[in-house]
Scaffold this active site. Structure first.
Site, PDB file in Angstrom:
ATOM      1  N   GLU A  42       0.927  -1.181   0.171  1.00  0.00           N
ATOM      2  CA  GLU A  42       0.018  -0.044   0.066  1.00  0.00           C
ATOM      3  C   GLU A  42       1.120   1.175   0.006  1.00  0.00           C
ATOM      4  O   GLU A  42       1.704   1.445   0.785  1.00  0.00           O
ATOM      5  CB  GLU A  42      -1.105   0.140   1.250  1.00  0.00           C
ATOM      6  CG  GLU A  42      -2.145   1.274   1.143  1.00  0.00           C
ATOM      7  CD  GLU A  42      -2.619   1.642   2.590  1.00  0.00           C
ATOM      8  OE1 GLU A  42      -3.647   2.344   2.291  1.00  0.00           O
ATOM      9  OE2 GLU A  42      -2.301   0.983   3.543  1.00  0.00           O
ATOM     10  N   ASP A  94       9.548   8.326   0.928  1.00  0.00           N
ATOM     11  CA  ASP A  94       8.858   8.624  -0.290  1.00  0.00           C
ATOM     12  C   ASP A  94       8.880   7.470  -1.357  1.00  0.00           C
ATOM     13  O   ASP A  94       9.943   6.994  -1.767  1.00  0.00           O
ATOM     14  CB  ASP A  94       9.252   9.973  -0.971  1.00  0.00           C
ATOM     15  CG  ASP A  94       8.408  10.404  -1.970  1.00  0.00           C
ATOM     16  OD1 ASP A  94       7.991   9.863  -3.027  1.00  0.00           O
ATOM     17  OD2 ASP A  94       8.160  11.670  -2.109  1.00  0.00           O
ATOM     18  N   ASP A 116      -3.319  11.614  -2.216  1.00  0.00           N
ATOM     19  CA  ASP A 116      -3.619  13.218  -2.408  1.00  0.00           C
ATOM     20  C   ASP A 116      -3.937  13.563  -3.662  1.00  0.00           C
ATOM     21  O   ASP A 116      -3.418  13.241  -4.783  1.00  0.00           O
ATOM     22  CB  ASP A 116      -2.300  13.757  -1.986  1.00  0.00           C
ATOM     23  CG  ASP A 116      -1.977  13.472  -0.544  1.00  0.00           C
ATOM     24  OD1 ASP A 116      -2.721  13.410   0.273  1.00  0.00           O
ATOM     25  OD2 ASP A 116      -0.677  13.106  -0.286  1.00  0.00           O
ATOM     26  N   ASP A 152     -12.209   9.510  -3.115  1.00  0.00           N
ATOM     27  CA  ASP A 152     -13.425  10.228  -2.863  1.00  0.00           C
ATOM     28  C   ASP A 152     -13.347  11.348  -4.159  1.00  0.00           C
ATOM     29  O   ASP A 152     -14.280  12.269  -4.190  1.00  0.00           O
ATOM     30  CB  ASP A 152     -13.508  10.826  -1.661  1.00  0.00           C
ATOM     31  CG  ASP A 152     -12.010  11.930  -1.521  1.00  0.00           C
ATOM     32  OD1 ASP A 152     -11.053  11.388  -1.459  1.00  0.00           O
ATOM     33  OD2 ASP A 152     -12.269  13.124  -1.626  1.00  0.00           O
ATOM     34  N   GLU A 190      -9.168   5.148   6.981  1.00  0.00           N
ATOM     35  CA  GLU A 190      -9.467   6.474   7.950  1.00  0.00           C
ATOM     36  C   GLU A 190      -9.944   7.362   7.045  1.00  0.00           C
ATOM     37  O   GLU A 190     -11.201   8.031   7.292  1.00  0.00           O
ATOM     38  CB  GLU A 190      -8.024   7.149   8.537  1.00  0.00           C
ATOM     39  CG  GLU A 190      -7.075   6.169   9.476  1.00  0.00           C
ATOM     40  CD  GLU A 190      -6.345   5.707   8.670  1.00  0.00           C
ATOM     41  OE1 GLU A 190      -5.363   4.501   9.171  1.00  0.00           O
ATOM     42  OE2 GLU A 190      -5.465   6.234   7.569  1.00  0.00           O
ATOM     43  N   GLU A 192     -11.440   7.023   4.111  1.00  0.00           N
ATOM     44  CA  GLU A 192     -12.616   6.590   3.588  1.00  0.00           C
ATOM     45  C   GLU A 192     -13.678   7.036   4.506  1.00  0.00           C
ATOM     46  O   GLU A 192     -14.758   7.359   4.349  1.00  0.00           O
ATOM     47  CB  GLU A 192     -12.301   5.052   3.484  1.00  0.00           C
ATOM     48  CG  GLU A 192     -13.434   4.481   2.611  1.00  0.00           C
ATOM     49  CD  GLU A 192     -13.097   3.086   2.069  1.00  0.00           C
ATOM     50  OE1 GLU A 192     -11.969   2.470   2.439  1.00  0.00           O
ATOM     51  OE2 GLU A 192     -13.812   2.525   1.271  1.00  0.00           O
TER      52      GLU A 192
HETATM   53  C1  LIG Z   1      -5.029  11.497   2.286  1.00  0.00           C
HETATM   54  S1  LIG Z   1      -3.704  10.445   2.902  1.00  0.00           S
HETATM   55  C2  LIG Z   1      -4.768   8.835   3.004  1.00  0.00           C
HETATM   56  C3  LIG Z   1      -4.262   7.847   3.989  1.00  0.00           C
HETATM   57  C4  LIG Z   1      -4.643   6.540   4.011  1.00  0.00           C
HETATM   58  N1  LIG Z   1      -4.467   5.946   2.880  1.00  0.00           N
HETATM   59  C5  LIG Z   1      -6.082   6.690   4.239  1.00  0.00           C
HETATM   60  O1  LIG Z   1      -7.002   6.093   3.285  1.00  0.00           O
HETATM   61  O2  LIG Z   1      -6.665   6.975   5.048  1.00  0.00           O
HETATM   62  C6  LIG Z   1      -2.484  10.221   1.832  1.00  0.00           C
HETATM   63  C7  LIG Z   1      -1.254   9.856   2.383  1.00  0.00           C
HETATM   64  O3  LIG Z   1      -0.349   9.615   1.228  1.00  0.00           O
HETATM   65  C8  LIG Z   1       0.862   9.869   1.657  1.00  0.00           C
HETATM   66  N2  LIG Z   1       1.657   9.961   0.333  1.00  0.00           N
HETATM   67  C9  LIG Z   1       1.388  10.837  -0.531  1.00  0.00           C
HETATM   68  N3  LIG Z   1       2.423  10.910  -1.576  1.00  0.00           N
HETATM   69  C10 LIG Z   1       3.489   9.681  -1.090  1.00  0.00           C
HETATM   70  C11 LIG Z   1       4.425   9.226  -1.543  1.00  0.00           C
HETATM   71  N4  LIG Z   1       4.946   9.683  -2.701  1.00  0.00           N
HETATM   72  N5  LIG Z   1       5.144   8.382  -0.763  1.00  0.00           N
HETATM   73  C12 LIG Z   1       4.701   7.913   0.228  1.00  0.00           C
HETATM   74  N6  LIG Z   1       3.526   8.200   0.780  1.00  0.00           N
HETATM   75  C13 LIG Z   1       3.009   9.402   0.104  1.00  0.00           C
HETATM   76  C14 LIG Z   1       0.681  11.328   2.380  1.00  0.00           C
HETATM   77  O4  LIG Z   1       1.843  11.419   3.131  1.00  0.00           O
HETATM   78  C15 LIG Z   1      -0.557  10.883   3.044  1.00  0.00           C
HETATM   79  O5  LIG Z   1      -0.393  10.204   4.332  1.00  0.00           O
END
Ligand SMILES: C[S@@+](CC[C@H](N)C(=O)[O-])C[C@H]1O[C@@H](n2cnc3c(N)ncnc32)[C@H](O)[C@@H]1O
Length: 210
Positions: A42, A94, A116, A152, A190, A192
């Site tokens: 994931e 990252d 994001d 979403d 979370e 979702e």
């Molecule tokens: C909007 S949150 C969703 C979190 C979780 N997947 C959920 O559905 O509740 C998006 C997450 O993706 C992480 N993220 C975005 N780009 C990323 C990347 N290139 N590598 C690792 N994490 C990343 C962000 O830091 C953030 O915590």
């Protein structure tokens, strides 16, 4: 809103049995290390509910979470410290570097949950379904490997449908209101839950590598 640093953060990052500090050393060996023949990864696990609960629900599979934000990653690791999983690991980095951590063909299923949306044109390259990322996924996935996305955000979802279709993936399933029916096979993340509480539809797509 920016998350404040938790006081347990440094301890959890230093001592968690789930964190993998040198993931490239496990390239090609994740399944053996986690005792499974099927590897799920994931990207963007956030506070880790999906990663942790899916690892509990599917103990026969291996689950690797990736999260670049140290603050939310430490929450994921803290929650995971309350359960004893032998089939899960977590990378705090990252996902740009994902090709250094896995061998071509090693991953069976890639999960993108509420990535994001990066709505500004200047930031489109940061989307986790931008073709720069999708090309990497294609290499790392096994034959018949899948990408499963939930969102979403209609604009990101439509963008992803277009890019994935251009990048040698076949769309197998698509939902425009996934949670309008019961899906016990899939954990609610979370974000979702937040969108469901707001009454928003959840989009979901499954693509298979050609
Ligand atoms: C909007 S949150 C969703 C979190 C979780 N997947 C959920 O559905 O509740 C998006 C997450 O993706 C992480 N993220 C975005 N780009 C990323 C990347 N290139 N590598 C690792 N994490 C990343 C962000 O830091 C953030 O915590």
């Amino acid at each position: 809103m920016r998350m404040r640093k938790k006081n347990y953060q440094e301890v959890v990052l230093a001592t968690s049995k789930y964190i993998v500090n040198e993931p490239s050393k496990l390239a090609g060996q994740w399944k053996a290390a986690l005792g499974s023949g099927e590897l799920h990864v994931e990207i963007g696990s956030g506070k880790g509910d999906y990663w942790r609960l899916m690892a509990q629900q599917y103990p026969q599979a291996a689950w690797v979470g990736i999260e670049k934000n140290v603050n939310v990653a430490s929450v994921a690791l803290k929650k995971a410290s309350e359960v004893d999983l032998t089939n899960a690991k977590f990378i705090v980095w990252d996902a740009n570097l994902i090709q250094e951590w896995f061998m071509p063909g090693e991953i069976d299923v890639l999960h993108l949950n509420f990535s994001d949306p990066w709505p500004k044109k200047a930031h489109v390259k940061r989307r986790l379904t931008h073709h720069h990322f999708v090309e990497k996924y294609y290499q790392l996935l096994s034959d018949q490997g899948r990408v499963i996305m939930k969102s979403d955000n209609r604009e990101l979802f439509e963008f992803s449908l277009v890019v994935m279709g251009q990048q040698w993936f076949v769309l197998e399933e698509v939902f425009v209101d996934f949670r309008s029916s019961t899906h016990d096979e899939d954990v609610i993340s979370e974000y979702e839950q937040r969108f469901m509480d707001l009454g928003q539809p959840i989009y979901r797509a499954v693509w298979r590598k050609r």
